[in-house]
Scaffold this active site. Structure first.
Site, PDB file in Angstrom:
ATOM      1  N   HIS A  83      12.713 -24.785  10.711  1.00 22.58           N
ATOM      2  CA  HIS A  83      11.609 -25.228  11.402  1.00 22.58           C
ATOM      3  C   HIS A  83      10.474 -25.194  10.328  1.00 22.58           C
ATOM      4  O   HIS A  83       9.315 -25.265  10.942  1.00 22.58           O
ATOM      5  CB  HIS A  83      11.458 -24.527  12.601  1.00 22.58           C
TER       6      HIS A  83
ATOM      7  N   HIS B 275      18.082 -27.517  18.082  1.00 19.35           N
ATOM      8  CA  HIS B 275      16.731 -27.734  18.120  1.00 19.35           C
ATOM      9  C   HIS B 275      16.508 -28.768  16.855  1.00 19.35           C
ATOM     10  O   HIS B 275      17.205 -28.723  15.972  1.00 19.35           O
ATOM     11  CB  HIS B 275      15.898 -26.433  17.537  1.00 19.35           C
TER      12      HIS B 275
ATOM     13  N   ASP C 177      23.683 -23.605  18.003  1.00 17.11           N
ATOM     14  CA  ASP C 177      23.026 -23.204  19.174  1.00 17.11           C
ATOM     15  C   ASP C 177      23.286 -24.145  20.267  1.00 17.11           C
ATOM     16  O   ASP C 177      22.848 -24.260  21.336  1.00 17.11           O
ATOM     17  CB  ASP C 177      21.805 -22.684  19.230  1.00 17.11           C
TER      18      ASP C 177
ATOM     19  N   ASP D 119      21.887 -28.269  14.542  1.00 16.95           N
ATOM     20  CA  ASP D 119      21.428 -27.178  15.337  1.00 16.95           C
ATOM     21  C   ASP D 119      20.852 -27.916  16.692  1.00 16.95           C
ATOM     22  O   ASP D 119      20.283 -29.038  16.543  1.00 16.95           O
ATOM     23  CB  ASP D 119      20.250 -26.550  14.414  1.00 16.95           C
TER      24      ASP D 119
HETATM   25 ZN   LIG Z   1      18.424 -23.857  16.820  1.00 18.57          ZN
END
Ligand SMILES: [Zn+2]
Length: 308
Positions: free
Chosen positions: A125, A164, A245, A162
């Site tokens: 991120h 995200h 995740d 991931d």
């Molecule tokens: Zn994540």
């Protein structure tokens, strides 16, 4: 050829505060799993710290100095509601980047076939000018640019499974046709980026998945979209943003993957790396917040790297 495992004690000491999902216990659970007899053949190495010049490959100006200056002597310092520094956070962040760089150096030198970096804080991120989402420096993006700058690797791909979207990696890569970024991620979900229309200069491939998607949708996204695009890019080095995740037990998202999906995906990436990149893969831990699911998923991923 062996698989390298990079980590550092500082990565266990980075503490974003009590009740924060990105806890030191995450890394401990991964390292405990990789301490089992099945992983005895891993070659274990201590992650060196990255230099400020290396951080500046992605994060311009005095970004690194300002972030390190914000590290508190005691207690906590919040960058935003999610992203918190503790006294050892600067050391941990430098070691997380340093692990990925050292892994690239070792794999390119032929010292190992591939490597897994068991590090935190995660990185995907972190945008060039903005730490966010538990991430301080973008570990994989820095390693990708390092591979090109120092080793003359012409084309580097980052594959991010991931749950995200790796907005930071996309932001770092989206104007550079010799870097490739592909991601499966739940949508809608933090950070909100990652629509299929975000294509960079043709080098970004986003495959958002609806909540409750499971193994079949995930494998189709890879088999039908991401793997063909990756093969077409002909990467000379494959880097994996290995967040776990999307596992069905994870508390932060609602995808329904199981450990076997991570093994399957890793095997497919091993095949493409074998065809185009002399087998060179560097993988780095991103998210994963259910301790048991994280440990089992990371173990499945690393076992597939070791079988390469
Ligand atoms: Zn994540």
């Amino acid at each position: 050829m062996t698989t390298l495992l990079y980590t550092h004690e500082a990565c266990l000491a980075h503490d974003p505060g009590p009740h924060h999902p990105e806890s030191p216990a995450r890394l401990k659970s991964v390292l405990d799993a990789l301490a089992q007899p099945a992983f005895a053949k891993l070659t274990r190495r201590e992650a060196p710290p990255a230099t400020l010049e290396q951080i500046a490959l992605i994060h311009p100006g005095d970004f690194a100095q300002r972030l390190l200056a914000a590290v508190p002597q005691q207690g906590y310092a919040a960058i935003d509601a999610d992203t918190v520094l503790s006294p050892r956070s600067g050391d941990a962040a430098l070691r997380a980047v340093g692990a990925c760089i050292a892994a690239v150096d070792a794999v390119v030198a032929g010292a190992a076939q591939n490597a897994f970096c068991a590090v935190r804080p995660p990185g995907h991120h972190a945008e060039p000018r903005h730490a966010m989402g538990f991430c301080l420096f973008n570990n994989v993006a820095i390693a990708a640019v390092h591979a090109r700058r120092v080793h003359g690797i012409a084309r580097v791909a980052v594959i991010d499974f991931d749950v995200h979207h790796g907005n930071g990696t996309q932001a770092a890569f989206e104007r550079d046709a010799d870097l490739f970024y592909a991601s499966t991620h739940q949508m809608p979900l933090y950070p909100g980026t990652g629509a299929p229309t975000e294509r960079g200069v043709g080098n970004i491939v986003n495959v958002p998945l609806r909540p409750m998607s499971g193994s079949e949708e995930f494998r189709k996204a890879f088999a039908n979209i991401i793997l063909p695009a990756l093969a077409g890019f002909r990467p000379e080095l494959v880097i994996i943003s290995a967040g776990f995740d999307a596992h069905r037990d994870d508390p932060l998202a609602q995808l329904m993957l199981v450990e076997a999906d991570y093994a399957w995906c890793t095997e497919r990436l091993v095949e493409i790396a074998g065809k185009h990149a002399s087998g060179r893969i560097v993988s780095s831990l991103e998210g994963g917040y259910d301790l048991d699911a994280l440990a089992a998923s990371a173990a499945a991923h690393v076992a597939a790297l070791m079988a390469a």
